[in-house]
Design a protein around this motif. Structure first.
Motif, mmCIF file in Angstrom:
data_model
loop_
_atom_site.group_PDB
_atom_site.id
_atom_site.type_symbol
_atom_site.label_atom_id
_atom_site.label_comp_id
_atom_site.label_asym_id
_atom_site.label_seq_id
_atom_site.Cartn_x
_atom_site.Cartn_y
_atom_site.Cartn_z
ATOM 1 N N SER A 104 41.722 36.362 49.225
ATOM 2 C CA SER A 104 42.415 37.091 48.170
ATOM 3 C C SER A 104 43.839 36.325 47.785
ATOM 4 O O SER A 104 44.591 37.256 47.201
ATOM 5 C CB SER A 104 42.410 38.576 48.242
ATOM 6 O OG SER A 104 43.420 38.944 49.330
ATOM 7 N N THR A 105 44.037 35.361 48.090
ATOM 8 C CA THR A 105 45.256 34.776 47.604
ATOM 9 C C THR A 105 45.319 33.597 46.543
ATOM 10 O O THR A 105 44.567 32.840 46.569
ATOM 11 C CB THR A 105 45.993 34.258 49.063
ATOM 12 O OG1 THR A 105 45.914 35.168 49.958
ATOM 13 C CG2 THR A 105 47.481 33.759 48.894
ATOM 14 N N TYR A 106 46.067 33.595 45.790
ATOM 15 C CA TYR A 106 46.166 32.966 44.508
ATOM 16 C C TYR A 106 47.544 32.425 44.223
ATOM 17 O O TYR A 106 48.713 33.394 44.302
ATOM 18 C CB TYR A 106 45.429 33.600 43.321
ATOM 19 C CG TYR A 106 43.990 33.909 43.482
ATOM 20 C CD1 TYR A 106 43.322 32.959 43.584
ATOM 21 C CD2 TYR A 106 43.948 35.124 44.058
ATOM 22 C CE1 TYR A 106 41.760 33.103 43.876
ATOM 23 C CE2 TYR A 106 42.413 35.327 44.458
ATOM 24 C CZ TYR A 106 41.398 34.483 44.149
ATOM 25 O OH TYR A 106 40.170 34.900 44.552
ATOM 26 N N GLU A 108 49.965 30.979 40.761
ATOM 27 C CA GLU A 108 49.748 31.059 39.597
ATOM 28 C C GLU A 108 51.053 30.488 38.880
ATOM 29 O O GLU A 108 52.121 31.032 38.986
ATOM 30 C CB GLU A 108 49.267 32.345 38.919
ATOM 31 C CG GLU A 108 49.160 32.107 37.399
ATOM 32 C CD GLU A 108 48.314 33.493 37.037
ATOM 33 O OE1 GLU A 108 48.317 34.643 37.570
ATOM 34 O OE2 GLU A 108 47.696 33.615 35.833
ATOM 35 N N TYR B 106 54.229 32.106 41.124
ATOM 36 C CA TYR B 106 54.208 32.916 41.838
ATOM 37 C C TYR B 106 52.936 32.623 42.549
ATOM 38 O O TYR B 106 51.905 32.506 42.278
ATOM 39 C CB TYR B 106 54.411 34.063 41.170
ATOM 40 C CG TYR B 106 55.774 34.199 40.494
ATOM 41 C CD1 TYR B 106 56.596 34.747 41.202
ATOM 42 C CD2 TYR B 106 55.565 33.798 39.113
ATOM 43 C CE1 TYR B 106 57.792 35.133 40.527
ATOM 44 C CE2 TYR B 106 56.979 34.185 38.394
ATOM 45 C CZ TYR B 106 57.965 34.575 39.371
ATOM 46 O OH TYR B 106 59.304 34.738 38.511
ATOM 47 N N LEU B 107 53.199 33.013 43.860
ATOM 48 C CA LEU B 107 51.968 33.140 44.820
ATOM 49 C C LEU B 107 51.807 34.592 45.335
ATOM 50 O O LEU B 107 52.582 35.328 45.564
ATOM 51 C CB LEU B 107 52.382 32.273 46.218
ATOM 52 C CG LEU B 107 50.986 31.918 47.208
ATOM 53 C CD1 LEU B 107 51.467 30.602 47.957
ATOM 54 C CD2 LEU B 107 50.800 33.114 48.099
ATOM 55 N N GLU B 108 50.594 34.992 45.049
ATOM 56 C CA GLU B 108 50.326 36.499 45.367
ATOM 57 C C GLU B 108 48.946 36.604 46.175
ATOM 58 O O GLU B 108 48.145 36.011 46.041
ATOM 59 C CB GLU B 108 49.955 37.108 43.804
ATOM 60 C CG GLU B 108 49.760 38.513 44.351
ATOM 61 C CD GLU B 108 49.978 39.195 42.985
ATOM 62 O OE1 GLU B 108 50.049 38.664 41.780
ATOM 63 O OE2 GLU B 108 50.005 40.784 42.983
ATOM 64 N N VAL B 109 49.097 37.644 47.278
ATOM 65 C CA VAL B 109 48.122 38.160 48.155
ATOM 66 C C VAL B 109 47.715 39.198 47.371
ATOM 67 O O VAL B 109 48.435 40.099 47.166
ATOM 68 C CB VAL B 109 48.501 38.347 49.618
ATOM 69 C CG1 VAL B 109 47.115 38.868 50.280
ATOM 70 C CG2 VAL B 109 49.233 37.164 50.035
ATOM 71 N N LYS B 127 54.386 40.267 46.157
ATOM 72 C CA LYS B 127 54.409 38.990 45.296
ATOM 73 C C LYS B 127 55.796 38.210 45.156
ATOM 74 O O LYS B 127 55.914 36.974 45.543
ATOM 75 C CB LYS B 127 54.126 39.339 43.833
ATOM 76 C CG LYS B 127 53.844 38.077 42.681
ATOM 77 C CD LYS B 127 53.558 38.604 41.472
ATOM 78 C CE LYS B 127 53.529 37.562 40.303
ATOM 79 N NZ LYS B 127 53.181 37.907 39.271
ATOM 80 N N THR B 131 55.925 34.652 47.577
ATOM 81 C CA THR B 131 56.672 33.608 46.701
ATOM 82 C C THR B 131 57.802 32.950 47.176
ATOM 83 O O THR B 131 57.828 31.611 47.742
ATOM 84 C CB THR B 131 56.969 34.013 45.385
ATOM 85 O OG1 THR B 131 55.674 34.423 44.653
ATOM 86 C CG2 THR B 131 57.560 32.966 44.357
#
Lengths: 282, 282
Positions: A104-106, A108, B106-109, B127, B131
């Motif tokens: 579930s990690t992205y 962007e 940004y990197l987000e779980v 987030k 990041t």
């Protein structure tokens, strides 16, 4: 050439090479390789001790299931092509290896740079691209990574990702490789019917004509856009997604053609959607 | 100890150390250091050749401007404390260095793990955390990174980020350090008024009592939750944000207390919002 499917095996191999002081070049691909990909591998061979080619049709960058399902694949043929280019490692992970259960990690890149052009019609596409590319970067820890300038927006987005996230990797964009008649090489060209294949040269033809207009003095982006649009419309099976004249780095729309200029088009040609572009310093 | 403000200087220093074969431990902090932070530095010193401590009050993990503005800072004192622990590099970048003009990546779980607990009342907090931590990871390329278990959700989220993104970094969670009366150390404790400081022990006191209930055989999460809630409510200035009993790794709610269990509380105590937790194997 070593063919590797598991991340741990890949990492072990990379560590061995780095311990020897070898530099690493990465060529990330979705397979169904053509001369464009091979030119990336050749550049990587020249500039690095070890070349890693990855082949992974990345589901998170497709926003339509039928586009993902119909994406052409031929791992056998690809493997022979990569070996013939003398690459050192071919990495071919499964979807489960890259996106295990519960993933579930992205990563962007937000803002206009991913909303414009292909970002408009392919929602979430670049989020999938930056996520998979940064995963590959973390696995391979390459010194350099090679991308085709045909995907001009992808190059701009990845360059911004590397800058913003402080990744210590050199992004090397490589020139578009074209068929003799001008058509930009693409794995998707395999999906063109015979008549569509002939008609598809309208993309490069109108881009080259636009380039000549600029060389001859035209500076109004609107004139360039309408010229290309009218040209492509003369072709029966062409359905325009976009024709844009933008800054080559930020992808912001420009009105006056000057500086770093990217002219990019996306056209649905029967089933496949083709893209092409020219970038020039005015 | 070298004090460094610029990313390029930090990278050059790290490369020099790695070339010597030295292992790197990273302790990322927001400064205003207390014994909890110092215990992280000590663990890092034991397990690595070179220890990098970063101090950066990260604006992207604050969802309220006044919380960011009032976050306590004392770089002079911090610098002396880090030096006294014999850390090798103190990294203190500016906001502009970390988030230059036009920054947008940004990197987000995603999913429950960041939506639960602190994720509910602090939208976007994790987030910002993932990041900045991944940016620091890219700059420092540490072998190990140290985080306090007081921020239990942060540890779980960062561990998931590392797994999902295939980062080759060992996350080392370190035990909560407490005052003699049980209060978990936190930079925010400095914002407590005298009476609030006394009342604040209700967090650890009710957690320890809950732990004893479990040791004595209680297995219903609902009983544990209401016991803690009622206890905290006896304190005048305490305003409960959450009391949760969850799986320690996934942070999913559990009904029966068994396996890897995290009991976590967040309570507004006058101005500051305090958190505390216990994690146990049942």
């Amino acid at each position: 050439m070593k063919t590797i499917s598991h991340i741990n095996d890949l990492r072990a191999e990379i560590k061995k090479e780095k311990a020897k002081g070898n530099s690493i070049g990465l060529v990330p691909t979705m397979g169904f390789l053509h001369e464009g990909h091979l030119s990336l591998i050749r550049s990587a061979k020249k500039e690095n001790d070890i070349v890693v080619v990855s082949i992974f049709v990345n589901p998170t960058q497709f926003n339509k299931k039928d586009d993902l399902d119909s994406y052409p694949r031929d791992l056998n043929r690809d493997s022979k092509l990569v070996e013939a280019e003398d690459a050192d490692i071919l990495f071919i992970p499964s979807v489960e290896e890259m996106y295990p259960n519960g993933y579930s990690t992205y990563l962007e890149v937000e803002g206009l740079i991913t909303k414009q052009l292909c970002g408009k019609s392919r929602e979430g596409h670049f989020k999938g691209v930056t996520t998979i590319v940064s995963k590959l970067f973390n696995m391979v820890t390459p010194h350099r990574a090679y991308f085709g300038q045909k995907d001009a927006q992808q190059v701009a987005v990845i360059e911004k990702m590397v800058r913003d996230m402080n990744m210590d990797i050199e992004i090397v964009p490589c020139p578009i490789v074209r068929e003799a008649d001008g058509l930009a090489l693409s794995s998707r060209n395999a999906l063109l019917k015979e008549n569509e294949r002939k008609e598809a040269i309208i993309l490069s033809k109108s881009l080259f004509a636009a380039e000549k207009m600029i060389i001859d003095g035209e500076r109004l982006a609107s004139k360039i856009k309408s010229f290309i649009t009218e040209n492509i419309k003369t072709v029966k099976d062409a359905e325009i997604d976009y024709v844009e004249v933008v800054n080559g780095k930020t992808l912001e729309n420009i009105h006056i053609v000057e500086g770093d200029v990217l002219i990019a088009v996306a056209v649905k040609m029967g089933k496949p959607r083709l893209i092409d572009n020219i970038r020039l310093e005015v």
